[in-house]
Design an enzyme around this catalytic site. Structure first.
Site: not given
Length: 185
Positions: A21, A18, A60
């Site tokens: 990267g 988690a 994202h």
């Protein structure tokens, strides 16, 4: 006569914990593709009751090039089917949220391990058969503590098995830790 230049990998699996990267690294791997040709398959599902999750999804979205075509998995089309329909350069982010959605759909959280084997087999076959550039992102969950709940252990076991199978059919496997990638295969 000089030897031919090595071919770049077609299928890459990017693993990481988690916030390691891994998604950013996977996105950078797509840089060699024409931006308008990249298909991004998002497997996360929005949950209006979870503001933190929605913020993560939005982060994202905002990081991706606007030219990329985004396919939200909530459209009802299975991931394996999407991989079979187009050989365009494709990034899938991520297999953990795909597996969670599949477990939810099958109501498999209390069922025996292996219940999703046909769906997983289908996905592994679709990845193995994919002939375009493909980058898959998946969580590496086997490095942490043993989950306290049965459903947590089930997810850990299933994603671990899925990752191992994907590693077998991918040309390249990377592990991202603290934003740094190490080549495993």
């Amino acid at each position: 006569m000089p030897s031919p230049a090595p071919q770049p990998p077609l299928r890459t699996l990017v693993l990481g914990g988690a916030r390691s990267g891994k998604s950013g690294h996977a996105e950078a791997l797509m840089d060699g593709s024409a931006p308008s040709a990249v298909r991004y398959i998002a497997t996360a599902r929005l949950d209006a009751s979870d503001a933190d999750w929605e913020q993560r999804i939005e982060a994202h979205r905002s990081r991706r090039p606007r030219e990329w075509t985004t396919v939200e998995s909530a459209t009802g089309t299975g991931l394996a089917e999407l991989l079979r329909t187009d050989a365009a350069p494709t990034m899938v982010d991520d297999l953990g949220t795909w597996l969670t959605a599949e477990m939810d759909a099958a109501q498999a959280w209390e069922l025996p391990r292996g219940t999703l084997a046909p769906r997983i087999d289908d996905l592994v076959d679709a990845v193995a058969d994919h002939r375009g550039r493909l980058v898959l992102v998946s969580p590496e969950v086997g490095l942490g503590v043993i989950p306290e709940t049965r459903s947590g252990r089930l997810f850990r076991d299933e994603i671990g098995s899925l990752n191992a199978r994907m590693a077998q059919v991918c040309d390249e496997v990377l592990l991202v830790v603290a934003g740094l990638a190490t080549r495993l295969k």
